[in-house]
Design a protein around this motif. Sequence first.
Motif, mmCIF file in Angstrom:
data_model
loop_
_atom_site.group_PDB
_atom_site.id
_atom_site.type_symbol
_atom_site.label_atom_id
_atom_site.label_comp_id
_atom_site.label_asym_id
_atom_site.label_seq_id
_atom_site.Cartn_x
_atom_site.Cartn_y
_atom_site.Cartn_z
ATOM 1 N N ALA A 217 -4.947 -3.173 -46.958
ATOM 2 C CA ALA A 217 -5.307 -4.185 -45.961
ATOM 3 C C ALA A 217 -5.155 -5.610 -46.464
ATOM 4 O O ALA A 217 -4.947 -6.529 -45.663
ATOM 5 C CB ALA A 217 -6.747 -3.957 -45.487
ATOM 6 N N THR A 218 -5.245 -5.829 -47.780
ATOM 7 C CA THR A 218 -5.112 -7.193 -48.298
ATOM 8 C C THR A 218 -3.690 -7.730 -48.145
ATOM 9 O O THR A 218 -3.470 -8.940 -48.240
ATOM 10 C CB THR A 218 -5.507 -7.269 -49.784
ATOM 11 N N LYS A 219 -2.716 -6.855 -47.915
ATOM 12 C CA LYS A 219 -1.318 -7.285 -47.773
ATOM 13 C C LYS A 219 -0.956 -7.596 -46.311
ATOM 14 O O LYS A 219 0.061 -8.248 -46.059
ATOM 15 C CB LYS A 219 -0.375 -6.182 -48.279
ATOM 16 N N ILE A 220 -1.764 -7.115 -45.377
ATOM 17 C CA ILE A 220 -1.417 -7.217 -43.961
ATOM 18 C C ILE A 220 -1.670 -8.634 -43.458
ATOM 19 O O ILE A 220 -2.712 -9.244 -43.714
ATOM 20 C CB ILE A 220 -2.222 -6.202 -43.129
ATOM 21 N N GLY A 221 -0.701 -9.166 -42.711
ATOM 22 C CA GLY A 221 -0.798 -10.524 -42.184
ATOM 23 C C GLY A 221 -0.311 -11.580 -43.154
ATOM 24 O O GLY A 221 -0.321 -12.766 -42.828
ATOM 25 N N ARG A 222 0.124 -11.170 -44.338
ATOM 26 C CA ARG A 222 0.619 -12.102 -45.357
ATOM 27 C C ARG A 222 2.138 -12.153 -45.337
ATOM 28 O O ARG A 222 2.811 -11.181 -45.012
ATOM 29 C CB ARG A 222 0.217 -11.648 -46.768
ATOM 30 N N GLY A 223 2.657 -13.305 -45.749
ATOM 31 C CA GLY A 223 4.075 -13.433 -46.020
ATOM 32 C C GLY A 223 4.250 -13.987 -47.412
ATOM 33 O O GLY A 223 3.589 -14.960 -47.779
ATOM 34 N N THR A 224 5.089 -13.365 -48.241
ATOM 35 C CA THR A 224 5.342 -13.870 -49.586
ATOM 36 C C THR A 224 6.813 -14.274 -49.699
ATOM 37 O O THR A 224 7.562 -14.213 -48.729
ATOM 38 C CB THR A 224 4.954 -12.841 -50.660
ATOM 39 N N PHE A 225 7.230 -14.700 -50.878
ATOM 40 C CA PHE A 225 8.471 -15.453 -51.049
ATOM 41 C C PHE A 225 9.733 -14.772 -50.524
ATOM 42 O O PHE A 225 10.544 -15.393 -49.831
ATOM 43 C CB PHE A 225 8.659 -15.799 -52.527
ATOM 44 N N ALA A 226 9.938 -13.516 -50.858
ATOM 45 C CA ALA A 226 11.236 -12.876 -50.609
ATOM 46 C C ALA A 226 11.111 -11.762 -49.574
ATOM 47 O O ALA A 226 10.334 -10.825 -49.752
ATOM 48 C CB ALA A 226 11.806 -12.314 -51.907
ATOM 49 N N ARG A 227 11.896 -11.873 -48.508
ATOM 50 C CA ARG A 227 11.856 -10.839 -47.470
ATOM 51 C C ARG A 227 12.597 -9.594 -47.931
ATOM 52 O O ARG A 227 13.698 -9.657 -48.468
ATOM 53 C CB ARG A 227 12.490 -11.346 -46.175
ATOM 54 N N ILE A 228 11.958 -8.455 -47.704
ATOM 55 C CA ILE A 228 12.603 -7.164 -47.950
ATOM 56 C C ILE A 228 13.297 -6.700 -46.676
ATOM 57 O O ILE A 228 14.512 -6.481 -46.660
ATOM 58 C CB ILE A 228 11.573 -6.108 -48.400
ATOM 59 N N LEU A 229 12.520 -6.571 -45.603
ATOM 60 C CA LEU A 229 13.033 -6.066 -44.337
ATOM 61 C C LEU A 229 12.267 -6.703 -43.182
ATOM 62 O O LEU A 229 11.080 -6.993 -43.307
ATOM 63 C CB LEU A 229 12.823 -4.542 -44.245
ATOM 64 N N PRO A 230 12.914 -6.862 -42.026
ATOM 65 C CA PRO A 230 12.149 -7.204 -40.821
ATOM 66 C C PRO A 230 11.363 -5.988 -40.354
ATOM 67 O O PRO A 230 11.673 -4.845 -40.744
ATOM 68 C CB PRO A 230 13.246 -7.575 -39.814
ATOM 69 N N LEU A 231 10.369 -6.203 -39.533
ATOM 70 C CA LEU A 231 9.578 -5.069 -39.033
ATOM 71 C C LEU A 231 10.446 -4.054 -38.301
ATOM 72 O O LEU A 231 10.163 -2.851 -38.336
ATOM 73 C CB LEU A 231 8.475 -5.568 -38.088
#
Length: 264
Positions: A217-231
């Motif tokens: 849950a701590t990762k949800i709603g966050r955006g970090t530096f490098a995108r892996i994939l779109p939803l």
Amino acid sequence: MTPQQRLAALLDLVSERGTVTVADVERALGVSGATVRRDLTTLAEQGLVTRTHGGATARGSGYELPLQYKAARQASAKVAIADAVACLVRPGDAVGLNGGTTTTEVARRLGRDDALRPADGAPGVTVVTNALNIAYELSVREHVKIVVTGGVPRRQSYELVGPMVTASLQDVALDLAVLGVDGLSGRFGATTVHEGEAQASRDLAAVARRVVVAADATKIGRGTFARILPLSAVDVLVTDRPVDDETAHALEAAEVETVVAPAP
């Protein structure tokens, strides 16, 4: 609190406040001044904080914790998530795992799963990974066939990165790619802090029939530096708590199935 948990909590405190004194840490963590000084020295020797007279300061913002410190965070949630992910794996499947503490728990769960042990001695599951620690842990499991990608290792995460990861996956087909992430949001999708790790995770997803993101849950709603994939490129999210309304709407719009792992 274990020493690893204490060091992780101390790093969080320094990151949050920028500067701490020994007395600050004593009050916050309930440990002795001697222990605080020893821990601050340990972290300073690893380049994670800067030691000052009577305390320490953070070494810039947004630092990346080494894997051994991340392991202490949300430990029970990661075990629950791993159990739920294991339910998606069938005997004979080929599963891709990137690096991280959550996917390491998934690997351990697969390694203990008697349902994946075929009677004829053939591999019960094939794990393809760019994470050296996962490959090492599973190498003793007779029912698991390990395939390790090429690449150059990162010390922080034990993950192999670089163009050799892409090249080594060109002739591979996976049933599932299980990806640990540093952030997941409607706007940014699945993200991580390092661009090389993001590319390696994309490479695993590109050769998988289904993509599973395993994130507490701590990762949800966050955006970090490098995108892996779109939803839209994610098939299943496995997490430990119901997501917020905004993220839930984004997941529904992207047709992502959400699995909330039962509490351990």
